[in-house]
Design a protein around this motif. Structure first.
Motif, mmCIF file in Angstrom:
data_model
loop_
_atom_site.group_PDB
_atom_site.id
_atom_site.type_symbol
_atom_site.label_atom_id
_atom_site.label_comp_id
_atom_site.label_asym_id
_atom_site.label_seq_id
_atom_site.Cartn_x
_atom_site.Cartn_y
_atom_site.Cartn_z
ATOM 1 N N GLY A 146 93.464 17.644 58.556
ATOM 2 C CA GLY A 146 92.206 18.029 59.179
ATOM 3 C C GLY A 146 92.404 18.419 60.637
ATOM 4 N N LEU A 147 93.296 17.698 61.328
ATOM 5 C CA LEU A 147 93.451 17.967 62.763
ATOM 6 C C LEU A 147 94.070 19.328 63.002
ATOM 7 N N LEU A 150 91.371 21.607 62.811
ATOM 8 C CA LEU A 150 90.575 21.597 64.030
ATOM 9 C C LEU A 150 91.248 22.432 65.110
ATOM 10 N N TYR A 153 91.028 25.950 64.580
ATOM 11 C CA TYR A 153 89.685 26.407 64.943
ATOM 12 C C TYR A 153 89.594 26.629 66.443
ATOM 13 N N LEU A 154 90.079 25.636 67.192
ATOM 14 C CA LEU A 154 89.968 25.733 68.643
ATOM 15 C C LEU A 154 90.716 26.944 69.167
ATOM 16 N N PHE A 173 87.473 27.251 59.919
ATOM 17 C CA PHE A 173 87.269 25.801 59.836
ATOM 18 C C PHE A 173 86.511 25.438 58.571
#
Lengths: 630, 484, 184, 503, 102
Positions: A146-147, A150, A153-154, A173
Motif C-alpha cells: 500500500g505504501l 501511496l 500517488y504522491l 491510487f
C-alpha cells in the motif's frame, strides 16, 4: 546480515524524516544529497546482507522481528523482515537502481521549487519498496504494497498544479486500492483458516484448503499483482502515470514498483502452485498484456508513453514466466528490465530535460545529432529491450519463452504470443529511436535545445545513465541458460522452478534462434518505415488505428461501467433520498406536531364559559365512566 | 491519590473548572489559558492512569462506587476497562486540542465558551467510565447540554435549525433508552452494569440500540449529522465526530452487546446490514459532497458503520479492530475538522468550488492535510488501516460478503478522500484562496501536530491498542463474562 | 302502614309547595334577564330552602339560612346591583351556539347522573330514615357540635370570612386612579 | 359544661405562626406609615415563613408516627410536615420576589401609590400559605373544603391585586368563577360521599365502606368522581386545566410563581392522602382515572406550549404538562409513586418558582410581557438569571442538570413497578415534545443577539439591582440542582413522610 | 320521619345544582353567574342536610353552615371584583374578558 537488512530498510525512511523535519530551513541541495545518500546507504545494507547470506548458504531464510505490530487475540503480526535470496535479490535491485535514479534526479529536478518534497517522497518510496520486498509476513507485505502505492500517488501528482497530473495520480491510487482490497480479501481467507499471516503457515494452510478456496486466495493475490503491475485489465493507470517526473517513471513505473506483482507471485508461489488455474490466468494475462501493450505502443506519440507501454508488455513476459512457474527466469528478466528500462527512461529524460520538457516525438526529430551520448545510451537500451543477442534482454527474455514452450498446448500459445511480442518490441522501440534520434535536428529542437554547460546534462544525470548503459549491455551475461545459471541457483531455495517449466536445451536453442530474428525483423520494418529515407509508408488501417489510439477503449469502458454509474448513483441517492427523505423526515414530524399544538391552542379560546364547560364536561365524563366500570 | 480517585478526578476536575470559570470574572486570556491548562492536566492524569493500568487483569479497574439513589439501587459507580481507558484518552486528547483551538481562534464570550467546553469534557469522560445505567444515561444526556449551546451560539448561520435537529434526534433516541433503562433496572433489581444479569428481552435491546444508532450515527438515523457538522464551530465538530459519536458505538459494546447476548445474535445480521449500509451510503454521499466538512461528516458516518460491523461480527478480531478504529478515527476526524477550520479561516469557505491550490507555498498545511487524509482513507500501514483490516477480517469470519462490502468501502474511501485532498490542495488556485492566506501558524501546528503525531505513533504500534483493550486480549470471552 | 296522620298530610303539602317554589325560583334566577329580579328570585329560593331544612329538622341551619343569606348576603348583592345599575342581558344570547348546547348537555348530564344514582340508591337504604329526637338540629346541639367535634372547622370558617373581607376591602375600596394602558 | 376536645397546639403551630404573621401584616396596613409598610410587612412575612419552616421541621422530627388530633380533624404526621416545609419555603421566596415586584410593572400610574395594598398582599400571602398548610393536614371532607376555599379565596384576591390591569382583573374573575364551580362540584361530591357513608372523616369513610361493604357503591363512586374533578382542578390537570394559562398569564408574576409551585404542592399532597386514606377500596377506579388525566395533561400541556411566543403562558402550559408527570406518580397509588411524586414536587416547585421569578425580572426590565422575541440576549445581559433560567427549563425537560431528571426517573419507575410500561412510553414521548419549547427559551436567551430585540429595555440597558429576587432565584437554583445530587436524603424524608399514609 | 323520603330532597338538590351549573354555563353577566354559583352551593347544602337527617348525625348541618360562610365569602370577593370591573368602565360581560387566550 539481519543488521544489514534493517539498515537497508530504515536508511531511506530516516532520509525522509530528516528532510521533513528540516523543512524549508534545509537547503535544497542538502535535501537532495540526504535522500541520495540514504538510498546508497540502503544499497550498502543490501550488499552487506547479500554477502552475509552468501557466506552461510546453509539455511536460506532468516526472520527478524522488532515488535508486535498488530495483535488481536491469538492473531498476531510482528513487525518482521525476512532475509533470503529472493528478498536480498530484490533489495539489491531496488536500492541499487534506486540509488542511481535518485542521483540522476538531483540534476533532473534541479531548480524545481518543491525539490525537497520530491526527495522526501522518493526516499519514502524506496523505504516502502524495501518494506515490500523485505516484509516478513503477508500483512507487512501488504503494508509495503500500500505504501508504494501511496508514494507513487504522491510522485505522479508531484506537479500538483497540473490537473492531468492530479487526475493521473488519483487514477493510479484508486486502481491500486482496488488491488489492495482484493489482496486484503485473500488475506482474510487465510486468517479465517489459519489465524496467521506468516508466510510458512499461510502456505501450509493453503495446501489444506479446498480447491475453490485456494483459488479464491490466489485470485485475490493476482488481483493485487495485476493492479500493481499494470496488467490487463487493471493497466490503464500506468500510461497516465507518465505525468510524473521522468526519474519517477524510471524508478517506480519501470524498474521497481510495477514489477512488484511479479515479486508477489514469486513470493507466494506455493499458493499459486496449489491453484494452477489461477497461475495460468496470470500467465494468460501476461500474454494478452504484452501483445496489447506492444500494439498500443506503435501509435503513441509521447516518448514516455511509448516506453511505458513497453514496460507493460515486458512485465507481461514476467507474468508469463511466473504463471508457468519459471519464477527465476521472471526475476532475472525483472533485473535486466530494471536496468535497460531505467536506462531508456533516463535517456528520454535527458532529451526531455534538454528540450524544454517537450515529450512529443514528432517535434523531437533528430535530437540525436545534438546529444550523441544520449543517442548511444538509448540505442544500447533499445537493443537490450529488443533482445539483440549479447545484450541483456536476450539472456533474460528468451528463457521465459523457452520455459513456456515446454508446457502444455497453452504453453505453445504463450510462446507464440511471446515471439509476436518480440517482433512488436523491435518495431515500436526502433520506431521511437528512428523518429527521435537520427537525422537533421528539427527547427523545434534547434530552437529549444539548451546544453548543460556544453554537456548533455549535469554529471549527476550522466553518470547513472552511463552506469546503467554498461549494465544494460553486459548484465545479461550473469546467466546464460542452459550454460550457467547462478541466479536460478541463488533463488532456487526460495522459488524453485517448477519441473514443468524446466526448459530443455532444444527449447532454449530454437527460441534463441527465432526470437532475435523476429526482433531484428521488427527493427528492419521500423527502419523501412521510419528510417531516414522512408521506404515504406505507414500502413493505413483506419479501424485498427482508432482501436489502438483509444487503447482498446479500456478507459472509456471503465468510465462507462464504473465511474459514471458510481457518480450517478451517488448523485441519485443524494438528490432523491438523502435530501428529501432522510434530512427532512425529522422536521416534517416536527411540523406535524406544531400543527397539533396550534389546534390545541385554538381550544383555549379565552371564553370563561368554555373553560367551565370543559370542567363540567370532564366531571360528567369521569362520573359516567366510573358508574359504568364500577 | 490512587488510580481510582483519578477516575473521579478526570470527571470532576473539568466540571469544577467550568464552574470556576463561570464564577470568576477572569480576563479572556486568563480564562483561555486556565481552560487549556486544565485540559492538559487531564491528559497528564490520563497518562498517569494508563501507566498504572493493569492490561492483563480481568474486570473493572480504577473503580469507585457511592450510593446515589439507594431504594432503586442506583449508584455513582465508575471504573475503567482497557477499551474505556483508551476512549477516555481519546476524549482528553481531542478535547485538549479543541480547547486549544478555541483559545487560538479567540472565541468571543470566553468564559461561557471555555466553561462549556470543560463541562463537555467532564461529561464525555463520564460516559466512558460510568458503570451504572442511570449514571451512564445522565452523562450521555449531559454531553448534549453544552453541545447545544456551543453550536447554537458559536455556530454558523444555520445553527439554530442544526441544534434543534441534533437535540431532538439524539434525545428521541436516548429517551427511549431511558424507558429501557427504567424497565431493565427495575426488572433485574439493579441499575449497576456489573451486578445486573444479562437480559433476553429484544424490546429492551432495541430500546438501547436506537439511542446508540442515532448517536453513532448509522444509516438511516443520521438526519441530524450533516447540519450539525456543517454549522458547528470547527473544534466542536471535531469533538462531535471524533469523540461524542464514539459514545454511541461504545454503548453498543458496553451495554447492548454485553447485556443482551441473545437479542444481539438475533439482530446481528440486521445491524451488520445497517453498518454495511452506512459504510457504503456514507462513502457514496461523501464522494458527492460539495464541501470539506460534508465529506468528513459522511466519512465519519461510514466509519461508524464500519465500527458497528466489527462490533456485531462478534469475533475477537472484530472487537479489537472496532476499538482501535474508534480511537484512530476519533483522532483522524478531529484533526481533519480542525484543518477544515483552519482552511475556512483562511478562505472564508469550505466549498470545493472556491478552493484549490493551497499546497503551493503552504507546506505545513499541505503536509498535515495530506498525512491525515491518507490515514483517513486507511492507507495500509496506518492505524486506521489496522483497525479496518481487523474489523473486516473479523466480519469475514461471520460471513464473506461483509468483508467484500467492507473492502468496497475501502476503495470508495480512497475516492472521496483523494477528491477532498486535491480539491483543497491541488490544481488551480481557488477563487477565494488569496496569496496572503497564510500557512498554518505555530498555534495551530501545536494543536494539530500532536494529534497527527499520536496517529503516526499508533500507526507504528496499533497493537498498543488492539491487544490491550480487553482482558487477556480475548474480547469474546470478556464480553461473555460481561467484563466482570 | 296506611295510617296517615294529619301532620303527615300537612308536611306533604308544605313539602310540595316549598319544593316547587324552590325549583321555580332556581330556574327563575338563571333565566331572568335582569339581575335585580334574579337576586330577588334567589331570595325566594333561599326562603323555600329554609322551609325544606325545617322539614329536615334542621332548625338552626334554616334560621341561619334566612338570617345570613337572605339577610346579609342578598342585601350585599342588591347594593352592588344597584351600584352597578341593572343591565339587561337575554339569557340565551352570546357565545358560540355549540356552547349553549354543550351547557345544556353538561348540566343535564350532571343532573341525570345524580338522579340516576339516587334512584338506584332509593331502592336501597335511602327511603327509610331513622327518627331523631327534637334536640336534633337545635341551636344548642349545633353549638355543642361546633365546640366539640368540629371546633377546627368553626375556626376556619371565621378565617375564611376574614380573608374574604380583606379581599372585599382591597377590591371594592374606591380609590381614584387614572386608568392606565393594558398589560397582558 | 361542654367537654371541649384537647387541642394539640403544636400540631397546628405552623398554621398558627403563619396566621399570626398574617394578622400582624394586616394590622400594619393601618398602623404602620405608608413609607414603612413595605419593609415592615415583608419582613413580618419573611419572619413568619421562617418560623413556619422551623415549626414544621420540628413537627416533622417530633411526629414519627402519625395521629389525628383536635377531635380527629387534623393529621399530625410527617406527610403534613413535609408539605408544610415545602410550602413555607415557597412562601419565603415568594415574599422575597414580591418585595420588589408587587405591584407588577405598568400597573400603576403614580409610583406614590405603589404601597397602597402591599401590607394586605403579604397578609394574604401568609393566609394562603397557612390555608394550604392546613389543607395538607385536613382529616375530613369539611376541613378539606373549608381550607381549600380559604387559600383559594386568598389566591383569587392576589391574582386580582393589580386591578388596574385588565389582565389581572380578568385572571381574578376567571379564577374565581371557575374555582367556585370546581369547589362546588367538590362539595357536592363530598356530600354524596357523606351520604353514602354517613361519615366525613377520611378514615371513617374507609371504615364504613369496609363495614357496610359499600365498595363500588353508586353514591360513593359518583362522589369520588366529583372530588377527583375538584382536585384535578386545583392541580391544574387536563381537562380541568383550562383556567391555568389565562390566570397564570394575567396574575402578577410573583403570584403566578407562588401558585405554580405552592398550589401544586398542596393539591397533590392532599390528593395522595385523601385518595389513599378515604378511598382505598376504589383504588382501581382512581388510579386509572388519574392515569388518564395524566396522559391528557401531558398531551394538552405540551402541545399547547409548543407554539407559544409568550413565555409566561408557555411556562403555564408547561406546568400543566408537569402536573401530568406528577400525576403519573400519584396514579400508581403505591408508596414508590407517592415518594417519587413528593420528590418530584420538590424539584418541580423549585424550578417552576425560579423560572417565573426570572420572568418577573425580565418583565420589569422591559415593562411588557416577556415573549421569545424580547427575551433575546437576556442570557448575556443578566448572566446569573440567564444561567438559572437555563438550568430551570432543562430541569423541567428532564436533562440531568436538575432534580427534574431524577423526578421523572422516579415517576417512570413507579409507573413501571405498577405494571404500566405504556405510561412510561407516554411520559417519554411527552418529554421529547416538551424539549422543543424548553429549548426555544434557551435559544431565545442565548442564541439571538439583543440587537434583534423589537423593543429596547425601558430601563436603558442597565437593569435595576434586584438583590432579593436574585437571592430567591439563587435559593431555587440551589434546590433545583441540589435535588439532582442529594437524592438519597430527600427520598428518605419522603419515604418517612409517605410511611404515614395507609398503603 | 314525616313527609317524603330523603331521596326526594336529593332530587331537588340535584336539580338545583344542575340549574346553577347551567346558569354558570350560559349566562354572561357576572352578577347572575355569581347567583348561579350560589344556587349550586345551595343544592349541595340541601344534599348535605338531607344526608345529615338520614344519617342522623350533625356533620352535614355543620358542613352546610360552613358552606354558607364560604358562599358569603365568595360572593364578597366576587362582588368586589364586579365593582372593580365596573369602576374600570369595563362591560359586565364575561365574554368580554377574553384578552388572555390561545
Amino acid at each position: 546480515m539481519i543488521a544489514g537488512a534493517w539498515l537497508c530498510l530504515w536508511a531511506p525512511l530516516a532520509g525522509t524524516v530528516l528532510i521533513l523535519l528540516g523543512g524549508t530551513r534545509m537547503p535544497r541541495k542538502v535535501a537532495a544529497w540526504v535522500a541520495t545518500t540514504s538510498v546508497f546507504v540502503a544499497f550498502a545494507g543490501a550488499l552487506w546482507s547479500f554477502f552475509a547470506l552468501h557466506a552461510n548458504a546453509d539455511h536460506h531464510s532468516h526472520y527478524s522481528a522488532l515488535w508486535t505490530w498488530l495483535a488481536a487475540g491469538k492473531f498476531t503480526v510482528p513487525f518482521e523482515i525476512v532475509v533470503d535470496p529472493l528478498s536480498t535479490f530484490m533489495m539489491l535491485i531496488v536500492s541499487g537502481v534506486g540509488g542511481l535514479i535518485v542521483l540522476y534526479s538531483i540534476g533532473y529536478m534541479d531548480g524545481d521549487d518543491e525539490e525537497r518534497r520530491y526527495f522526501a517522497y522518493i526516499a519514502f518510496f524506496v523505504f516502502s519498496m524495501l518494506l515490500l520486498v523485505e516484509g516478513g509476513n503477508m500483512l507487512l507485505l501488504l503494508v509495503g504494497w500500500g505504501l508504494v502505492g501511496l508514494s507513487s500517488y504522491l510522485l505522479i501528482g508531484f506537479w500538483h498544479e497540473r490537473p492531468s497530473a492530479v487526475a493521473a495520480a488519483k487514477k493510479a491510487f484508486i486502481m491500486n486500492a482496488f488491488g489492495d482490497a482484493t489482496f486484503a480479501l485473500a488475506l482474510f481467507v487465510l486468517i479465517a483458516h489459519s489465524n496467521s499471516l506468516e508466510f510458512a503457515t499461510s502456505f501450509a494452510t493453503a495446501s489444506h484448503l479446498s480447491q475453490s478456496t485456494v483459488d479464491l486466495v490466489a485470485l485475490g493475490l493476482l488481483g493485487g499483482a495485476a493492479a500493481k503491475s499494470a496488467q490487463v485489465p487493471l493497466h490503464t493507470w500506468l500510461p497516465d502515470a507518465m505525468e510524473g517526473p521522468t526519474p519517477v517513471s524510471a524508478l517506480i513505473h519501470a524498474a521497481t514498483m510495477v514489477t512488484a506483482g511479479v515479486y508477489l507471485i514469486a513470493r507466494t508461489h506455493p499458493i499459486f502452485e496449489d491453484a494452477p488455474t489461477i497461475a495460468l490466468v496470470a500467465a494468460g494475462l501476461g500474454a494478452i498484456t504484452l501483445l496489447m501493450a506492444g500494439m498500443i505502443a506503435l501509435v503513441q506519440t509521447d516518448i514516455k508513453r511509448v516506453i511505458a507501454y513497453s514496460t507493460m508488455s515486458q512485465i507481461g513476459y514476467m507474468f508469463m514466466a511466473a504463471g508457468v512457474g519459471a519464477f527465476s527466469n521472471g526475476m532475472f528478466h525483472l533485473m535486466t528490465h530494471a536496468f535497460f528500462k531505467a536506462l531508456l527512461f533516463m535517456a528520454a529524460g535527458l532529451v526531455i530535460h534538454a528540450v524544454a520538457d517537450e515529450q512529443d516525438i514528432r517535434k523531437l526529430r533528430g535530437v540525436g545529432a545534438l546529444m550523441p551520448f544520449t543517442k548511444w545510451a538509448f540505442l544500447i537500451g533499445a537493443a537490450a529491450l529488443v533482445g539483440i543477442p549479447a545484450f541483456s534482454g536476450f539472456f533474460s527474455k528468451d528463457p521465459i519463452l523457452a520455459a513456456d514452450l515446454h508446457d502444455h498446448w497453452y504453453g505453445v500459445v504463450f510462446w507464440a504470443c511471446g515471439l509476436v511480442g518480440t517482433f512488436l518490441t523491435g518495431l515500436y522501440t526502433f520506431r521511437l529511436y528512428f523518429i527521435v534520434f537520427p537525422g537533421e535536428p528539427s527547427p523545434f529542437v534547434r530552437e529549444h535545445y539548451h546544453s548543460h554547460h556544453g554537456r548533455e546534462g549535469s554529471w549527476t544525470m550522466l553518470v547513472p545513465v552511463g552506469v546503467l548503459t554498461v549494465l544494460a549491455a553486459v548484465a545479461g551475461w550473469i546467466q546464460f541458460q542452459p550454460f550457467w545459471e547462478p541466479i536460478t541457483h541463488w533463488l532456487s531455495p526460495v522459488i524453485p522452478t517448477e519441473p514443468a517449466a524446466e526448459a530443455t536445451n532444444w527449447d532454449d536453442a530454437i527460441t534463441s534462434v527465432i526470437a532475435p530474428i523476429l526482433g531484428i525483423a521488427g527493427i528492419v520494418v521500423a527502419w523501412l518505415i521510419y528510417g531516414a529515407r522512408q521506404r515504406l509508408a505507414v500502413p493505413r488501417i483506419a479501424w485498427l488505428q482508432r482501436l489502438l489510439e483509444h487503447k482498446f477503449y479500456f478507459d472509456e469502458a471503465y468510465d462507462l461501467v464504473f465511474y459514471k454509474p458510481a457518480v450517478a448513483t451517488a448523485t441519485l441517492w443524494r438528490r432523491d433520498f438523502e435530501e428529501p427523505v432522510v434530512l427532512t423526515t425529522g422536521s416534517d414530524l416536527g411540523e406535524g406536531t406544531l400543527e397539533l399544538g396550534n389546534a390545541t391552542r385554538r381550544m383555549q379560546n379565552g371564553l370563561l364559559r368554555t373553560y367551565v364547560f370543559f370542567l363540567g364536561a370532564g366531571m360528567a365524563v369521569l362520573a359516567v365512566v366510573f358508574l359504568a366500570v364500577r | 491519590m490512587n488510580a481510582s480517585d483519578l477516575t473521579t478526578v478526570l470527571i470532576c476536575l473539568p466540571l469544577g473548572a467550568a464552574l470556576l470559570i463561570w464564577l470568576l470574572p477572569l480576563s479572556r486570556f486568563a480564562t483561555g489559558s486556565l481552560a487549556v491548562l486544565v485540559s492538559l492536566v487531564e491528559v497528564a492524569l490520563w497518562i498517569e492512569q494508563a501507566v498504572r493500568f493493569d492490561y492483563g487483569a480481568r474486570g473493572l479497574q480504577n473503580a469507585q462506587q457511592t450510593a446515589w439513589i439507594k431504594d432503586l439501587h442506583v449508584s455513582y459507580h465508575v471504573g475503567e476497562y482497557g477499551f474505556s481507558l483508551f476512549l477516555v484518552g481519546l476524549t482528553v486528547v481531542a478535547m485538549a486540542a479543541a480547547v486549544g483551538y478555541g483559545f487560538w481562534v479567540g472565541r468571543d464570550r470566553p468564559r461561557a465558551y471555555f466553561g462549556l467546553m470543560l463541562f463537555l469534557t467532564g461529561a464525555t469522560v463520564g460516559v466512558f467510565v460510568a458503570q451504572d445505567l442511570l449514571l451512564f444515561y445522565a452523562f450521555f444526556e449531559a454531553m448534549l447540554i453544552p453541545l447545544y449551546v456551543l453550536i447554537g451560539v458559536w455556530g454558523g448561520p444555520g445553527r439554530i435549525g442544526a441544534t434543534l435537529k441534533l437535540l431532538l434526534y439524539t434525545m428521541s433516541g436516548s429517551l427511549v433508552m431511558l424507558a429501557a433503562i427504567v424497565v431493565f433496572g427495575l426488572k433485574y433489581g439493579t441499575f449497576d452494569l456489573i451486578a445486573s444479569p444479562t437480559s433476553p428481552s429484544r424490546w429492551l435491546f432495541l430500546g438501547f440500540m436506537l439511542a446508540f444508532l442515532i448517536k453513532a450515527p448509522l444509516f438511516p438515523f443520521h438526519g441530524w449529522l450533516p447540519d450539525s457538522y456543517r454549522e458547528a464551530p470547527a473544534e466542536v465538530t471535531a469533538v462531535l465526530s471524533g469523540v461524542i459519536a464514539k459514545a454511541g458505538t461504545y454503548g453498543m459494546l458496553r451495554i447492548a452487546i454485553t447485556k443482551f447476548p441473545e437479542p444481539t445474535s438475533f439482530y446481528r445480521t440486521a445491524i451488520m446490514a445497517l453498518g454495511a449500509a452506512s459504510l457504503v451510503y456514507g462513502s457514496m454521499l461523501a464522494f458527492r459532497q460539495p464541501g470539506f466538512r460534508g465529506v468528513v461528516a459522511y466519512s465519519s458516518m461510514a466509519a461508524s458503520g464500519l465500527i458497528a460491523l466489527g462490533l456485531f461480527s462478534g469475533t475477537n478480531l472484530g472487537y479489537d479492530g472496532a476499538v482501535l478504529q474508534m480511537v484512530a478515527h476519533g483522532l483522524v476526524s478531529a484533526a481533519l475538522f480542525l484543518l477544515a477550520g483552519a482552511v475556512e479561516r483562511r478562505t472564508t469557505t469550505g466549498e470545493f468550488a472556491y478552493l484549490g491550490g493551497m499546497a503551493r507555498g503552504r507546506p505545513a498545511l499541505a503536509t498535515l492535510l495530506m498525512v491525515t487524509g491518507v490515514i483517513a482513507l486507511a492507507v495500509p500501514g496506518s492505524a486506521s488501516f489496522a483497525g479496518e483490516f481487523l474489523i473486516l477480517a473479523g466480519s469475514y469470519q461471520r460471513a464473506w460478503w461483509w468483508a467484500v462490502i467492507g473492502a468496497s468501502g475501502v476503495v470508495l474511501a480512497a475516492m472521496y478522500m483523494l477528491r477532498l485532498i486535491s480539491a483543497v490542495l491541488h490544481e488551480a488556485r481557488g477563487s477565494l484562496v488569496r496569496d496572503e492566506a497564510m500557512d498554518l501558524r505555530p498555534g495551530e501546528l501545536s494543536l494539530i501536530v500532536p494529534l497527527v503525531g499520536v496517529l503516526l505513533a499508533l500507526s507504528f504500534w496499533p497493537a498498543g491498542i488492539s491487544s490491550h483493550s480487553f482482558a487477556g486480549d480475548n474480547p469474546t470471552k470478556a464480553v461473555r463474562e460481561q467484563f466482570r | 302502614m296506611l295510617a296517615i296522620t294529619a301532620g303527615g298530610v300537612v308536611v306533604w303539602i308544605v313539602w310540595v309547595a316549598a319544593g316547587f317554589a324552590c325549583l321555580a325560583s332556581g330556574v327563575a334566577v338563571v333565566s331572568f334577564t335582569n339581575p335585580f329580579f334574579s337576586a330577588l328570585a334567589l331570595i325566594g329560593n333561599l326562603a323555600s330552602l329554609a322551609v325544606l331544612y325545617l322539614l329536615l329538622s334542621a332548625e338552626f341551619v334554616a334560621a341561619a339560612q334566612v338570617l345570613v343569606y337572605a339577610g346579609a348576603v342578598m342585601v350585599m348583592f342588591l347594593f352592588v346591583i344597584a351600584y352597578v345599575g341593572p343591565r339587561r342581558e337575554p339569557p340565551w344570547a352570546g357565545g358560540p351556539s355549540w356552547q349553549t348546547l354543550g351547557a345544556v348537555l353538561a348540566a343535564g348530564a350532571i343532573f341525570v347522573e345524580i338522579v340516576v344514582v339516587i334512584g338506584l340508591k332509593a331502592g336501597g337504604r335511602l327511603e327509610k330514615s331513622p327518627d331523631v329526637g327534637s334536640v336534633f338540629g337545635s341551636p344548642g346541639w349545633i353549638g355543642r357540635l361546633f365546640l366539640t367535634d368540629h371546633l377546627l372547622a368553626f375556626e376556619i370558617t371565621s378565617i375564611v370570612l376574614l380573608v374574604a373581607a380583606v379581599g372585599g376591602v382591597i377590591l371594592g375600596s374606591h380609590t381614584r386612579r387614572a386608568v392606565r394602558g393594558e398589560m397582558g | 359544661m361542654i367537654p371541649t376536645p384537647h387541642v394539640d397546639w403544636f400540631a397546628i403551630s405552623t398554621i398558627l405562626v403563619l396566621l399570626g404573621a398574617s394578622f400582624v401584616a394586616l394590622l400594619s396596613a393601618v398602623l404602620v406609615p405608608r413609607s414603612w409598610r413595605r419593609p415592615f410587612a415583608s419582613s413580618v412575612a419573611a419572619l413568619g415563613f421562617a418560623g413556619g419552616i422551623v415549626t414544621s421541621i420540628w413537627l416533622y422530627v417530633d411526629s414519627p408516627d402519625g395521629q389525628r388530633v383536635i377531635a380527629s380533624s387534623f393529621y399530625r404526621d410527617r406527610w403534613t410536615a413535609l408539605a408544610q416545609i415545602a410550602l413555607c419555603a415557597v412562601g419565603l421566596v415568594a415574599t422575597l420576589v414580591s418585595v420588589e415586584h408587587i405591584p407588577g410593572p405598568g400597573s400603576l400610574s403614580d409610583p406614590a401609590r405603589r404601597d397602597d395594598h402591599i401590607a394586605e398582599f403579604f397578609a394574604l400571602l401568609l393566609a394562603a400559605t397557612s390555608g394550604m398548610a392546613f389543607l395538607v393536614g385536613a382529616a375530613n371532607l369539611m376541613t378539606l373544603f373549608l381550607s381549600l376555599e380559604w387559600f383559594s379565596i386568598s389566591l383569587y384576591i392576589m391574582c386580582a391585586i393589580d386591578y388596574d390591569l385588565e389582565g389581572s382583573l380578568e385572571a381574578g374573575l376567571k379564577y374565581l368563577i371557575i374555582g367556585s364551580f370546581g369547589s362546588a362540584s367538590l362539595l357536592f361530591g363530598s356530600a354524596l360521599v357523606y351520604g353514602a357513608t354517613n361519615r366525613i372523616d377520611y378514615a371513617g369513610i374507609a371504615q364504613q365502606v369496609d363495614k357496610l361493604g359499600l365498595s363500588h357503591d353508586v353514591l360513593l363512586v359518583l362522589g369520588l368522581a366529583m372530588i377527583i374533578a375538584g382536585l384535578g382542578f386545583k392541580a391544574s390537570a387536563a381537562p380541568f386545566h383550562m383556567w391555568t394559562p389565562d390566570v397564570y398569564e394575567g396574575a402578577p408574576t410573583p403570584v403566578t410563581a407562588f401558585m405554580a409551585s405552592a398550589t401544586k404542592i398542596a393539591a397533590l399532597f392532599l390528593a395522595v392522602r385523601v385518595l389513599n386514606t378515604a378511598f382505598p377500596q376504589e383504588r382501581y377506579l382512581w388510579t386509572w382515572a388519574f392515569a388518564g388525566i395524566a396522559v391528557a395533561s401531558l398531551a394538552i400541556g405540551n402541545l399547547a406550549a409548543l407554539t407559544q411566543r409568550n413565555v409566561k403562558r408557555m411556562l403555564a402550559y408547561s406546568s400543566v404538562a408537569q402536573a401530568g408527570f406528577l400525576l403519573i406518580g400519584l396514579s400508581t397509588g403505591t408508596p414508590l409513586g407517592a415518594r417519587g411524586m413528593a420528590f418530584y414536587l420538590l424539584a418541580y416547585s423549585a424550578a417552576a418558582f425560579g423560572s417565573f421569578a426570572v420572568l418577573a425580572a425580565r418583565e420589569r426590565e422591559l415593562g411588557e410581557p416577556v415573549t421569545l422575541d424580547n427575551l433575546a440576549g437576556f442570557g448575556w445581559e443578566r448572566p446569573f438569571l440567564g444561567l438559572a433560567m437555563w438550568l430551570f427549563v432543562f430541569s423541567f425537560a428532564g436533562l440531568p442538570v436538575g432534580g427534574g431528571f431524577v423526578g421523572k426517573f422516579y415517576v417512570f419507575s413507579a409507573a413501571y413497578e405498577h405494571g404500566w410500561t405504556w405510561l412510561v412510553i407516554v411520559g417519554v414521548a411527552a418529554t421529547l415534545v416538551s424539549l422543543y419549547y424548553y429549548l426555544a427559551i434557551v435559544r431565545a436567551m442565548y442564541m439571538r443577539q439583543s440587537q434583534e430585540l423589537r423593543v429596547a429595555p425601558v430601563s436603558g440597558g442597565s437593569p435595576p439591582p434586584e438583590r432579593l429576587l436574585n437571592a430567591a432565584v439563587g435559593a431555587a437554583l440551589v434546590v433545583s440542582v441540589g435535588t439532582l445530587f442529594a437524592v438519597e436524603p430527600l427520598i428518605t424524608l419522603a419515604r418517612h413522610a409517605a410511611a404515614a399514609l395507609p398503603f | 320521619m314525616l313527609g317524603p323520603g330523603v331521596a326526594w330532597y336529593l332530587g331537588i338538590a340535584a336539580f338545583l345544582f344542575a340549574t346553577g351549573a347551567f346558569g354558570v354555563l350560559i349566562r354572561r353577566n357576572p352578577l347572575i353567574v355569581l347567583l348561579s354559583l350560589e344556587i349550586m352551593l345551595n343544592g349541595a347544602n340541601l344534599a348535605l342536610i338531607a344526608f345529615s337527617r338520614h344519617a342522623a348525625n350533625g356533620a352535614g348541618q355543620i358542613f352546610a353552615l360552613g358552606v354558607m360562610a364560604v358562599a358569603a365569602a365568595e360572593v364578597c370577593v366576587g362582588l368586589g371584583l364586579v365593582v372593580a370591573i365596573n369602576r374600570r368602565r369595563l362591560a359586565l360581560d364575561v365574554d368580554e374578558f377574553s384578552e388572555l387566550r390561545g
